[in-house]
Each structure stands twice: as C-alpha cells, then as structure tokens.
Scaffold this active site. Structure first.
Site, PDB file in Angstrom:
ATOM      1  CB  ALA A 557      36.695  40.382  37.181  1.00 61.43           C
ATOM      2  CE1 TYR A 558      38.646  38.538  45.383  1.00 57.68           C
ATOM      3  CE2 TYR A 558      39.341  36.316  44.802  1.00 57.68           C
ATOM      4  CZ  TYR A 558      39.213  37.320  45.750  1.00 57.68           C
ATOM      5  OH  TYR A 558      39.635  37.117  47.021  1.00 57.68           O
ATOM      6  CB  SER A 559      41.891  35.460  39.662  1.00 55.26           C
ATOM      7  OG  SER A 559      41.001  34.600  40.350  1.00 55.26           O
ATOM      8  CE  LYS A 562      42.558  39.763  46.893  1.00 53.30           C
ATOM      9  NZ  LYS A 562      42.415  40.755  48.001  1.00 53.30           N
TER      10      LYS A 562
END
Ligand code: ZN
Length: 668
Positions: A557-559, A562
């Site tokens: 989710a983070y990657s 970003k």
C-alpha cells in the site's frame, strides 16, 4: 498621555541607569516613538580615553531601540570636543560623523546618533527627543506655526524644518538661546525636543507637551482588530498578484492588514488625496518610501498597470533630483492601500514588512488627526528625497551583511512537526527563508516554529491535514495573507503501514493512498495555483522514498501510493516548466531519528519482513547501503535545500536519492 514615572523604580539609580529608565518610559509609548526612532541623552562627569576627568555626553547609539535600550546602547563622547563646534558656521555631514567618532571615549561604543550635536549644544543636562504622533499632527499642516502657537503659547520654541545634522543642531541652540525659558522645542515636520536639569523634568515636560498636543486633536477612536472572512479570502487572492509584481528583481515579503483600524483609513473617500502627501516624519521615508500606492481598481488585470505607473512616478521623482549615474533604490511601493480591503506592506523579511505596517498605522493616526483640525501636509518631495538618498543612510546600507541563499523566500513544509520535515523546516529557515511549518499535529508544528525562531530565523506554524482539501486551501490562503505567497513548497507529510497485500485491509490501502498520494496532489495543486498567480516561478520538492524504485515485501500500500507521488511529481514538472516552476523529488531511505514515520509497529513489521529482530533493523539498513551509511533527517534536508535553492535552477523532474547508496533504487 500619563507620566509613567515611578519614584520607587527610579530610586537609587545612577545617572546612566536613570537615563536608561526614562528612555524606556518614552520607548514604552508607541505614539511617541516607533522602533529605532527618537533619541535621548545625558551630560555626565566621566573620563576620556586617557582616563582624564571631563564632562561627557551619553547619547543613544544607532541600532538600539528606546523600548529596550540598556547602558551598552549609549555612546559616550567628550563634551568639550562637541561644544568646540558650537560657534562654527557649518560642517558637512561626513566631517561631522568623523569628528563624532573621534570624540568617543570608547571606540567600541555604538555609532552615536546623527542628532548628537543637537543634544550636546543644548545646555540642560537631560535631553529627550521623540517623533510623537500628536506633535506631528500639529506640525504637519500647511501653516503649522499658528497651529503650534495656539496649542502651546510661549511654552515652546519652533524650529523650521532642517535635515538632521549640524545646521539643525545650530538652529535648535539658537532657538534655545533666544528664549531659555521654553520647556521644549518643536521641530517642524519632525518631532519634539525637551530638556531639563533632571531625568524626571525632561521626561515629564515631554509628557506635558504631548498631552497639550493631544488635547488640541480629536480623541483617538479605539477599534478591535477583527477581520471578516470575505476580506481575508480577497486578500489571499490579491497578495500573490502584488508580490509577483513587486518582486522583480528583488523579492519581498508581503503582509496584509485588514483590521478595522486600517479599514477606517483606506475606506475614506479622500484616501487617494490624504495618503499622497508624504510621511509624517522624514526618517519614515526610509521604510515606507515617500508615498504608498493607493489602488484605484483591485481587478487582477488592473494591478500590473498600477504598479508600473507607481514605478514610473518613483523613477521620475528620483531622476529629477539624482546626480547622473547614481543608483536608485528598489522602485516598488512598500505600502499598498486597497480601499474596502486593507493594507499590504512589503519588506525584505517578515519583521521588516511588519515594521513598515507599524509605521504606516501611525502615519494613518497622524494624517487623520491633522486632517481633523485642518489639512495634512508633509515635507516637500525635495526634502524627502534628500533624506531617502542621504549619503549617511546609503552608507548604513553598505554595513548590512550579505543576504543568505533563501533570504526573501517563503517556504511551506508539510509534516514539519517531526523527523525529516522538521529538519527541512529548520534548514530552510537557517538559510534565511520565512518558513511556514505545517503539521497534522498543530502543537508539533508550533514547536518546530519555536525552534526556528530560537535559532534566529523567521517562521510561523499552521495545523494542516494534507488530505483535507479545505484545510490545504485555508493554509495556503493564510500564507498568502502573511507573506504574499510562497516560493518553496516541500510536500513531505506521509505515513507508512506494513502488511502483505493480500492481508491489507481496504481501510489501510485507502489511508496510504489518501495521505501518501492524494495528500501530495492537494498540496502541490494548491502550491501550483498560488505560484502561477504570483508569476515568479518556484520550487516544489516532494519527499518520496527509496521504495518507489526498489519496493520491499509487505510494503504494498505504501509503495504503490508513493509511486503515484513520483508520477505526480513528474507530470507537475512537465506541466509547469514554462512557468518556471521546478518540481523535484528526494528519495530517502531508513531515516530513523525522531521520525514520526517509524512507529514501533512499523519497526517490528519491517524487521519481520527482513527476518530480523527489531533491534537489528537500523544496522541492517546501514549494512545494505553501498556507503555503509546511516542516513539522517539532516542529510535529507541538505538535498531538499539544494532543490529549493537557485543552485538547482536548471533542474526539474529529477530524483535525488539520499539512501547511502542502494543499487536497486537508482533512479530511472
Ligand atoms: Zn528625530
């Protein structure tokens, strides 16, 4: 005006301490002196640089303020040296300044005031000089003598306007000698001098004469500082337009003041006449310029022609009086009055723009009071030019230290309450930027701002949720009102969650997208709109992550969010190059420190993803870098500074890793 004298406070003070005490009593009264204005002196027994006993004059030196002056703020000179000049017919300014310097008893003392001889020549031991608003309302009339005589009778002598310096000192002495019984001397279109045989006598004569002047004027109207929301929104639109137009080639910080006090003045139907006479006392010209710009139209397209007309008129005023080849000051207005809206003031820093505003608020008081009893009149353009381009003032400018790389720039940093954002905010402020530290946690933003101010920088704090469109818009509007716009926007705020994608709850996925992608979209969108309105180009720096090029397991989710941020940055760079707006990305990795990103939960999960105990995680990140380096928030701040400053003026759409060297994360 009431006397602030207190026997208890004055008891036991030696003469210099007493001089400090009553100087501060005058300084405490904003209607008497503005910051840096006015001066006070006392004649004392002392010694010269050889230790010989002599009479001395202690006078406030330049660079100190009567509100806060202390004994070190006074310069002490050998009185006999100064009195030796009394019978000279004339003395050029430069020779006088040189003479004063040689008469100092201590060469390390601050530079003595240009009005030193005025103080020295007057026989009484104590002398107080101010630019009191009420006195100026009486002197700034087309015919001031009858007005002054009506108010003061024979209690004062009146000296016609002369530029401060030797001739004025002589004229004041002559007026005193002609009638030594006077308790004060009014300097036409300039201010008031009182004197006496004690600190209290000189100070209380000052209060007495100002009180008489106040009684001759209408009572001041007290007003609150409430501003309405519609005014604020319009000011936020107009501020960046003005800032863009007055910032070529040198940028200015632009402050808005829409208070009821200012509105009463700018809304007057005759504002275009009364505001076009000149400043209340000549040294204000150095801060406010001779005239403000009064806007006749506030339509965005009508602003540029009005600024251009102001600049042309200023240049004509200078060229008609200036020797060929001399340099002119920045020709743009320092004060812009917008009827039905408020006042914008310009300065090289927020502090300077605030000082200009403070001076002009007093100018409004004087103009209104003078208009109420007659008509406001200022010094002639010739006199004001002579003050504005006085060689002694030009010399002072050469003493100003060179400006730092980001002086006159405004930066907004998101997520500035901790970790990387805090380090960036402090770094940009250390280079001279006025920094707006924003954070979801308003208290943390305030703490960052306090650290900026404690380090001698200029900052402000705003609570802001990057994922809330209204909140982002409000924050940029606040910046527009208190700085006129922005030059550098660092979109840094972010969060990190760790979980395998197939176990990532929808809420976590959406939260990462909302803050790490949509947050940048909202902040950068608002930034671009304001930068375009301003028309000065700008620099947007996004804080990305090494994961964009080299994603890690359990960081889906983070990657993904970003990665959206990186693509957003690149498209912004493409769309805004023609506007001179640069958009670059800094990709840090494994910055721990006081980071808000690295929660204990995240540390545990990342350690698990790498098959390590949590205590080994930081070292694991160090060992996997090519440089075997521990990356800090300060390292990231250096990279952001590079993109924020003109050192990277030819670079946009770039990604700079700050990760100690991670092969898989080389930008592409
Ligand atoms: Zn003065």
């Amino acid at each position: 005006m009431k006397s602030r004298w207190s026997d208890a406070e004055a008891a036991g003070l030696d003469p210099l301490a007493l001089r400090v005490y009553t100087s501060r009593l005058i300084g405490a009264e904003p209607s008497l002196v503005l910051p840096g204005g006015g001066n006070t002196s006392v004649k004392l027994d002392g010694h010269d640089h050889r230790g010989r006993q002599c009479r001395t004059l202690a006078i406030k030196g330049s660079g100190s303020d009567l509100r806060t002056v202390d004994a070190r703020g006074f310069a002490t000179l050998v009185l006999d040296d100064l009195l030796a000049l009394r019978e000279r017919p004339e003395m050029p300014d430069e020779a006088m300044v040189e003479y004063l310097t040689r008469s100092l008893t201590d060469s390390r003392a601050p530079r003595p005031s240009i009005e030193t001889l005025l103080h020295a020549f007057l026989p009484p031991a104590w002398v107080d000089h101010s630019h009191a608003d009420a006195i100026l309302a009486l002197t700034n009339q087309p015919e001031s003598t009858p007005v002054l005589r009506r108010a003061f009778g024979d209690a004062v002598a009146i000296v016609p306007y002369l530029q401060p310096g030797f001739a004025l000192a002589r004229a004041v002495l002559a007026a005193y000698r002609a009638r030594p019984s006077v308790i004060g001397i009014v300097l036409d279109k300039h201010g008031l001098v009182t004197f006496g045989d004690s600190a209290r006598a000189s100070y209380e004569r000052h209060v007495e004469l100002v009180t008489i002047a106040e009684a001759a004027l209408p009572a001041p109207v007290a007003e609150g500082d409430r501003i309405d929301a519609a005014i604020e929104a319009r000011a936020a639109q107009l501020g960046p337009v003005l800032r863009g137009l007055v910032s070529r080639p040198v940028r200015a910080i632009v402050r808005f003041d829409g208070s009821a006090r200012v509105r009463r003045f700018v809304d007057r139907p005759d504002v275009g006449v009364i505001a076009q006479q000149g400043p209340a006392t000549p040294d204000h010209v150095l801060r406010t310029k001779r005239l403000p710009l009064v806007l006749s139209s506030q339509r965005p397209e009508a602003i540029a022609p009005q600024i251009a007309a102001y600049v042309a008129a200023y240049r004509a005023y200078v060229r008609a009086r200036q020797p060929a080849g001399a340099r002119e000051h920045d020709p743009h207005p320092r004060v812009v009055l917008a009827p039905q809206l408020g006042m914008f003031t310009m300065g090289k820093s927020a502090a300077e723009a605030d000082l200009v505003a403070e001076i002009y608020r007093h100018t409004m008081d004087v103009i209104e009071a003078a208009s109420a009893i007659g008509a406001y009149a200022a010094l002639s353009a010739d006199h004001l030019y002579n003050m504005e381009y006085w060689p002694l003032e030009l010399y002072k400018l050469t003493l100003v230290p060179p400006e730092r790389a980001l002086a006159r720039r405004v930066a907004l940093v998101t997520g500035a309450g901790s970790g990387i954002g805090r380090a960036i905010a402090l770094r940009l402020a250390a280079e001279g930027a006025l920094v707006f530290a924003t954070d979801l946690d308003g208290q943390r933003a305030t703490a960052t701002c306090a650290a900026i101010v404690a380090a001698g920088g200029e900052g402000a704090s705003l609570g802001m949720d990057v994922a809330d469109e209204r909140g982002v818009t409000d924050a940029f509007e606040a910046v527009a009102r208190s700085a006129g716009g922005v030059d550098i926007v660092v979109s840094n705020a972010g969060i990190a969650d760790s979980a395998p994608l197939h176990q990532t709850p929808l809420a976590m996925w959406e939260r990462n997208l909302r803050i790490n992608a949509t947050g940048h979209f909202l902040v950068c969108g608002a930034a671009v709109r304001q930068l375009r309105r301003q028309g000065l180009g700008g620099s947007i720096v996004l804080v990305g992550t090494k994961n964009v090029f080299d994603p890690g397991t359990d960081f889906g989710a983070y990657s993904a969010a970003k990665a959206a941020e990186l693509q957003l940055a690149r498209v912004l760079a493409i769309e805004n190059g023609a506007e001179g707006i640069r958009v670059n990305v800094v990709n840090p990795d494994a910055v721990f420190g006081d980071s808000g990103l690295w929660t204990d939960e995240l540390r545990r999960r990342r350690a698990a993803a790498h098959g390590l105990p949590a205590s080994d995680l930081e070292d694991f990140y160090v060992q996997r870098t090519l440089l075997k380096a521990r990356v800090t928030a300060a390292d990231v701040a250096e990279a952001v500074l590079f993109f924020a400053s003109d050192r990277s003026a030819k670079t946009t759409g770039a990604v700079l890793p700050v990760d100690g060297g991670v092969r898989g994360a080389f930008p592409r």
